[in-house]
Design an enzyme around this catalytic site. Structure first.
Site, PDB file in Angstrom:
ATOM      1  N   LYS A  33       0.844  -1.201   0.000  1.00  0.00           N
ATOM      2  CA  LYS A  33       0.000   0.000   0.000  1.00  0.00           C
ATOM      3  C   LYS A  33       0.882   1.256   0.000  1.00  0.00           C
ATOM      4  O   LYS A  33       2.089   1.172   0.260  1.00  0.00           O
ATOM      5  CB  LYS A  33      -0.930  -0.015   1.217  1.00  0.00           C
ATOM      6  CG  LYS A  33      -0.210  -0.020   2.558  1.00  0.00           C
ATOM      7  CD  LYS A  33      -1.169  -0.262   3.727  1.00  0.00           C
ATOM      8  CE  LYS A  33      -0.426  -0.302   5.047  1.00  0.00           C
ATOM      9  NZ  LYS A  33      -1.309  -0.674   6.174  1.00  0.00           N
ATOM     10  N   TYR A 242      15.411  31.573   7.233  1.00  0.00           N
ATOM     11  CA  TYR A 242      14.169  32.243   7.641  1.00  0.00           C
ATOM     12  C   TYR A 242      14.175  32.524   9.143  1.00  0.00           C
ATOM     13  O   TYR A 242      14.627  31.695   9.936  1.00  0.00           O
ATOM     14  CB  TYR A 242      12.966  31.341   7.323  1.00  0.00           C
ATOM     15  CG  TYR A 242      12.546  31.382   5.865  1.00  0.00           C
ATOM     16  CD1 TYR A 242      12.215  32.589   5.244  1.00  0.00           C
ATOM     17  CD2 TYR A 242      12.467  30.208   5.132  1.00  0.00           C
ATOM     18  CE1 TYR A 242      11.816  32.607   3.919  1.00  0.00           C
ATOM     19  CE2 TYR A 242      12.074  30.231   3.802  1.00  0.00           C
ATOM     20  CZ  TYR A 242      11.745  31.427   3.202  1.00  0.00           C
ATOM     21  OH  TYR A 242      11.350  31.443   1.898  1.00  0.00           O
TER      22      TYR A 242
HETATM   23  C1  LIG Z   1      -0.541  -1.619   6.917  1.00  0.00           C
HETATM   24  C2  LIG Z   1      -1.142  -2.916   7.322  1.00  0.00           C
HETATM   25  C3  LIG Z   1      -0.351  -4.074   7.405  1.00  0.00           C
HETATM   26  C4  LIG Z   1       1.162  -4.030   7.328  1.00  0.00           C
HETATM   27  O1  LIG Z   1       1.618  -3.570   8.583  1.00  0.00           O
HETATM   28  P1  LIG Z   1       3.171  -3.369   8.907  1.00  0.00           P
HETATM   29  O2  LIG Z   1       3.170  -2.905  10.325  1.00  0.00           O
HETATM   30  O3  LIG Z   1       3.662  -2.325   7.965  1.00  0.00           O
HETATM   31  O4  LIG Z   1       3.855  -4.676   8.710  1.00  0.00           O
HETATM   32  C5  LIG Z   1      -0.993  -5.281   7.614  1.00  0.00           C
HETATM   33  N1  LIG Z   1      -2.340  -5.341   7.789  1.00  0.00           N
HETATM   34  C6  LIG Z   1      -3.119  -4.237   7.763  1.00  0.00           C
HETATM   35  C7  LIG Z   1      -4.588  -4.378   7.971  1.00  0.00           C
HETATM   36  C8  LIG Z   1      -2.555  -2.989   7.542  1.00  0.00           C
HETATM   37  O5  LIG Z   1      -3.338  -1.901   7.536  1.00  0.00           O
END
Ligand SMILES: *Cc1c(COP(=O)(O)O)cnc(C)c1O
Length: 345
Positions: A33, A242
């Site tokens: 993702k 700045y």
């Molecule tokens: C993002 C996510 C993962 C992966 O989690 P990590 O901590 O990055 O390994 C797995 N399951 C769900 C439902 C997630 O939202």
């Protein structure tokens, strides 16, 4: 080249997947993702597919488009947000597997795409996504009769191994799923490290693949070098940047480098971040601005062409600590204007 250079090591991503896979006796998927946690979802998925990964997870259906394009029809692409209104065509055309989160989603899925693969997401205490105990009890029989590909849930505190939330959620997950004939998934990166009771049939690591905590022995996957645009001598008492936020306490040499908060280098790092030339630390002085940083290189023996923000001397999690955040956020905010060099297969 006047932008930062982001070096992405796909062999390291594959090595991390193999290391996490070797910690369990079950199958290991890959979470890609948020554009593969900022590294590039299509490239990451391609490398992992070559290494044998056949199950991927994305947050929302749209994120599956570049992955399906790259990998073709074979791998399973699962969608955490399930089947939202408006996603039906994408789910059908790209043959995505939605993790249905509510009775409403389940009904919508059965009505619009009867016979199309789906999984179920259960809420075991995090109160974010998934069906709750009562809801599941009411429709489990009906849902299971349609042969879901997976039943999953997510841990809220897996990065804290001694947290009582972990066994509490595990007990709830078992109560809701023991005895069913469907593959189960409970562990992300943190859950894998909690041990075999948390592994079930499929794990779903994300951050560990990309070299971040809580997978402490991971191989780093990214390096970030920022080019020096200009160097100047500043007299004692002169100010930099700045708001005159920094004042030289000695005659200093200040390098202005390309990179700023528009590239994900958070403004909270003003006067805090350290960049490196080899193993010599060079402090960021004054404010982080949109496109530029000012760095004190007085103690360097020469003037390099670039300085390193993420590399052997400073990991993603080191930088996250300085910015009062987590490695996940550093990675997913990596700037889009960096020149990206992706190595490995
Ligand atoms: C993002 C996510 C993962 C992966 O989690 P990590 O901590 O990055 O390994 C797995 N399951 C769900 C439902 C997630 O939202």
């Amino acid at each position: 080249m006047s932008t930062g250079r982001l070096t992405i090591d796909l062999d390291a991503v594959v090595a991390n997947w193999r290391a996490l896979d070797a910690m369990t006796n079950c199958r290991t998927a890959a979470v890609v993702k948020a554009n593969g946690y900022g590294l590039g979802a299509a490239n990451v998925a391609k490398a992992l597919f070559k290494a044998g990964v056949r199950q991927f997870f994305v947050a929302v259906a749209e994120e599956a488009v570049p992955i399906r394009e790259e990998l073709g029809p074979k791998p399973e692409i699962n969608v955490f947000s399930g089947h939202m209104k408006g996603d039906t065509e994408l789910i059908r055309d790209l043959r995505l597997t939605p993790m249905l989160n509510s009775v409403e989603q389940l009904t919508h899925h059965f009505e619009t795409l009867p016979g199309h693969p789906f999984g179920i997401q259960l809420d075991t205490g995090m109160n974010r996504l998934g069906m709750e105990m009562q809801e599941w009890a009411a429709i489990a029989e009906l849902a299971l009769a349609q042969n879901p590909t997976l039943v999953m849930s997510h841990l809220a505190c897996a990065d804290e191994p001694d947290h009582p939330m972990n066994p509490y959620q595990l007990e709830n997950f078992r109560k809701m799923t023991d005895g069913i004939q469907v593959p189960r998934s409970f562990a992300a990166t943190g859950g894998i490290l909690l041990g075999p009771a948390y592994h079930f049939d499929l794990t779903r690591p994300g951050i560990g693949l990309y070299g971040g905590l809580p997978f402490a022995t991971a191989t780093p996957t990214v390096e970030l070098d920022l080019p020096i645009v200009q160097v100047r001598d500043v007299a004692e008492g002169e100010v930099v940047g700045y708001a005159n936020a920094w004042q030289a306490e000695r005659p200093s040499r200040i390098a202005t480098v390309s990179g700023g908060y528009a590239d994900g280098i958070a403004r909270i790092l003003s006067d805090k971040a350290i960049l490196y030339h080899g193993d010599i630390p060079c402090p960021l002085v004054g404010r982080v601005s949109m496109d530029l940083l000012t760095i004190d290189i007085t103690d360097l023996p020469d003037t390099p062409a670039k300085l390193t923000l993420i590399g052997p001397q400073q990991t993603v999690d080191d930088l996250a600590k300085a910015a009062n955040t987590i490695g996940y956020e550093i990675l997913t905010q990596l700037g889009r204007r960096y020149e990206r060099k992706t190595y490995g297969k």
